[in-house]
Design a protein around this motif. Structure first.
Motif, PDB file in Angstrom:
ATOM      1  N   LEU A 173      76.052  11.277  26.427  1.00  0.00           N
ATOM      2  CA  LEU A 173      74.902  12.281  26.698  1.00  0.00           C
ATOM      3  C   LEU A 173      75.039  13.376  26.158  1.00  0.00           C
ATOM      4  N   ARG A 174      76.138  14.068  26.257  1.00  0.00           N
ATOM      5  CA  ARG A 174      76.235  15.270  25.359  1.00  0.00           C
ATOM      6  C   ARG A 174      76.208  15.154  24.042  1.00  0.00           C
ATOM      7  N   LEU A 175      76.832  14.176  23.492  1.00  0.00           N
ATOM      8  CA  LEU A 175      76.677  13.979  22.052  1.00  0.00           C
ATOM      9  C   LEU A 175      75.047  13.672  21.702  1.00  0.00           C
ATOM     10  N   VAL A 176      74.284  12.765  22.482  1.00  0.00           N
ATOM     11  CA  VAL A 176      72.852  12.653  21.925  1.00  0.00           C
ATOM     12  C   VAL A 176      72.124  14.008  22.125  1.00  0.00           C
ATOM     13  N   VAL A 177      72.502  14.692  23.275  1.00  0.00           N
ATOM     14  CA  VAL A 177      71.601  16.061  23.319  1.00  0.00           C
ATOM     15  C   VAL A 177      71.932  17.039  22.284  1.00  0.00           C
ATOM     16  N   ALA A 178      73.237  17.219  21.930  1.00  0.00           N
ATOM     17  CA  ALA A 178      73.857  18.168  20.922  1.00  0.00           C
ATOM     18  C   ALA A 178      73.123  17.754  19.635  1.00  0.00           C
ATOM     19  N   SER A 179      73.253  16.474  19.387  1.00  0.00           N
ATOM     20  CA  SER A 179      72.870  16.211  18.086  1.00  0.00           C
ATOM     21  C   SER A 179      71.352  16.344  17.881  1.00  0.00           C
ATOM     22  N   ALA A 180      70.471  16.124  18.930  1.00  0.00           N
ATOM     23  CA  ALA A 180      68.994  16.224  18.888  1.00  0.00           C
ATOM     24  C   ALA A 180      68.747  17.668  18.832  1.00  0.00           C
ATOM     25  N   LEU A 181      69.444  18.565  19.438  1.00  0.00           N
ATOM     26  CA  LEU A 181      69.017  19.972  19.494  1.00  0.00           C
ATOM     27  C   LEU A 181      69.478  20.723  18.173  1.00  0.00           C
ATOM     28  N   LEU A 182      70.393  20.251  17.486  1.00  0.00           N
ATOM     29  CA  LEU A 182      70.753  20.567  16.119  1.00  0.00           C
ATOM     30  C   LEU A 182      69.639  20.746  15.291  1.00  0.00           C
ATOM     31  N   LEU A 195      77.031  24.446  12.669  1.00  0.00           N
ATOM     32  CA  LEU A 195      77.943  23.252  12.436  1.00  0.00           C
ATOM     33  C   LEU A 195      79.027  23.219  13.401  1.00  0.00           C
ATOM     34  N   HIS A 196      79.866  24.042  13.582  1.00  0.00           N
ATOM     35  CA  HIS A 196      81.138  24.074  14.287  1.00  0.00           C
ATOM     36  C   HIS A 196      80.871  23.924  15.723  1.00  0.00           C
ATOM     37  N   ALA A 197      79.579  24.417  16.247  1.00  0.00           N
ATOM     38  CA  ALA A 197      79.094  24.231  17.567  1.00  0.00           C
ATOM     39  C   ALA A 197      78.836  23.088  17.879  1.00  0.00           C
ATOM     40  N   TRP A 198      78.190  22.328  16.876  1.00  0.00           N
ATOM     41  CA  TRP A 198      77.840  20.742  16.996  1.00  0.00           C
ATOM     42  C   TRP A 198      79.232  19.882  17.209  1.00  0.00           C
ATOM     43  N   ARG A 199      80.231  20.325  16.163  1.00  0.00           N
ATOM     44  CA  ARG A 199      81.420  19.556  16.167  1.00  0.00           C
ATOM     45  C   ARG A 199      82.474  19.816  17.485  1.00  0.00           C
ATOM     46  N   ARG A 200      82.074  20.934  17.955  1.00  0.00           N
ATOM     47  CA  ARG A 200      82.860  21.197  19.632  1.00  0.00           C
ATOM     48  C   ARG A 200      82.168  20.164  20.467  1.00  0.00           C
ATOM     49  N   ALA A 210      82.839  24.170  25.592  1.00  0.00           N
ATOM     50  CA  ALA A 210      81.590  23.692  25.345  1.00  0.00           C
ATOM     51  C   ALA A 210      80.234  24.739  25.673  1.00  0.00           C
ATOM     52  N   GLY A 211      80.627  25.460  26.901  1.00  0.00           N
ATOM     53  CA  GLY A 211      79.635  26.333  26.925  1.00  0.00           C
ATOM     54  C   GLY A 211      79.325  27.484  26.182  1.00  0.00           C
ATOM     55  N   ALA A 212      80.359  27.785  25.476  1.00  0.00           N
ATOM     56  CA  ALA A 212      80.210  28.690  24.374  1.00  0.00           C
ATOM     57  C   ALA A 212      79.497  27.973  23.172  1.00  0.00           C
ATOM     58  N   ALA A 213      79.761  26.804  22.983  1.00  0.00           N
ATOM     59  CA  ALA A 213      78.990  25.993  21.786  1.00  0.00           C
ATOM     60  C   ALA A 213      77.636  25.902  22.205  1.00  0.00           C
ATOM     61  N   TRP A 214      77.213  25.778  23.383  1.00  0.00           N
ATOM     62  CA  TRP A 214      75.777  25.698  23.787  1.00  0.00           C
ATOM     63  C   TRP A 214      75.185  27.061  23.694  1.00  0.00           C
ATOM     64  N   LEU A 215      75.935  28.023  23.848  1.00  0.00           N
ATOM     65  CA  LEU A 215      75.347  29.404  23.782  1.00  0.00           C
ATOM     66  C   LEU A 215      75.021  29.843  22.195  1.00  0.00           C
ATOM     67  N   VAL A 216      75.885  29.266  21.614  1.00  0.00           N
ATOM     68  CA  VAL A 216      75.872  29.596  19.930  1.00  0.00           C
ATOM     69  C   VAL A 216      74.501  28.817  19.519  1.00  0.00           C
ATOM     70  N   TYR A 217      74.051  27.552  20.264  1.00  0.00           N
ATOM     71  CA  TYR A 217      72.886  26.939  19.833  1.00  0.00           C
ATOM     72  C   TYR A 217      71.753  27.895  20.241  1.00  0.00           C
TER      73      TYR A 217
END
Length: 279
Positions: A171-180, A232-237, A252-259
């Protein structure tokens, strides 16, 4: 002064409501035939990259020995096919380009002068444009990410290697890819508002979102921190990669914060760039 003059002087044009501005920006976006076709072709390209990778594993499945097949299933490697790095690059390019064109196109046609003449509140106009582009790109990203996950897991499921959405990390993969998609589209809008030229804005998006993050190394602390601050790196994380050993790990929280910071910062730049400069 006559009674007619008094009545005419008392007539004040109503202030534009924000929902009317949103509706106007929505109509302007979809009045272009290129919008629908670009979204459709971009979605097909992204899903095709992912499905093609899954098809390769399906096609050559029996060329792997039993241990490799078991390891593929046990390690959840099907998630690696759900949204590949190549598909991510295509998504970034398409979304950033569409975001830039959403702003630059109006400057190129001169329509922006008519818009600001009708609605002097420039900030409200740009916030409406930001909202419409973000909503469309979020829906686009959701369709692309969900379609990629469903198609790849359906293909691998024939070999017994597909995974459900309830699998850890799916689910995190789908959400992260969608919000990118909306994050990159807003970044493209910010560059479009600053540069106001289609070619420069698209090239700037490529440099900012792809080239710069690609050259930042994870092997030194400073460059690793700078790399972690890019979408780019936030998505990879956020997505499973199979490479968990990094010199400078982050959460992962820091990656969401970058978004979130990129989306808010890009939206703010888009609005301020119009307020501080003439059209």
């Amino acid at each position: 002064m006559t009674a007619l003059d008094v009545r005419m002087a008392s007539v004040v044009e109503p202030r534009a409501r924000f929902r009317d501005l949103v509706a106007s920006e929505w109509l302007k976006l979809w009045s272009l035939r290129s919008t629908g076709w670009t979204l459709l072709l971009s979605a097909l390209a992204v899903v095709a990259f992912n499905a093609g990778t899954a098809w390769d594993h399906y096609r050559y499945w029996f060329q792997y020995d039993a241990e490799s097949q078991a390891g593929f299933v046990k390690q959840g490697m099907a998630l690696w096919d759900a949204f590949t790095g190549n598909a991510q690059l295509v998504l970034i390019l398409c979304s950033a380009a569409m975001g830039a064109v959403a702003v630059v196109g109006e400057y190129g046609s001169g329509l922006i002068r008519t818009t600001f003449a009708a609605v002097p509140a420039r900030s409200s106009v740009m916030w409406a444009k930001v909202l419409v582009v973000a909503a469309v790109q979020t829906l686009f990203g959701a369709v692309v990410a969900a379609g990629s996950f469903w198609s790849t897991q359906a293909i691998l499921g024939v070999r017994g290697a597909g995974l459900p959405i309830s699998h850890p990390g799916a689910l995190r993969l789908v959400v992260a890819s969608a919000l990118l998609a909306p994050v990159c589209a807003l970044a493209g809008m910010a560059l479009g508002a600053l540069l106001r030229q289609s070619a420069l804005s698209i090239v700037g998006s490529v440099v900012l979102l792809l080239l710069v993050p690609s050259v930042l190394s994870d092997r030194r602390h400073l460059t690793a921190v700078l790399a972690h601050a890019t979408p780019l790196h936030a998505w990879r994380r956020l997505v499973p990669s199979g490479f968990d050993e990094v010199l400078y790990p982050w959460t992962a929280g820091a990656a969401w914060l970058v978004y979130g910071l990129w989306a808010l910062g890009a939206a703010g730049v888009t609005v301020l760039a119009v307020r501080r400069r003439d059209q």
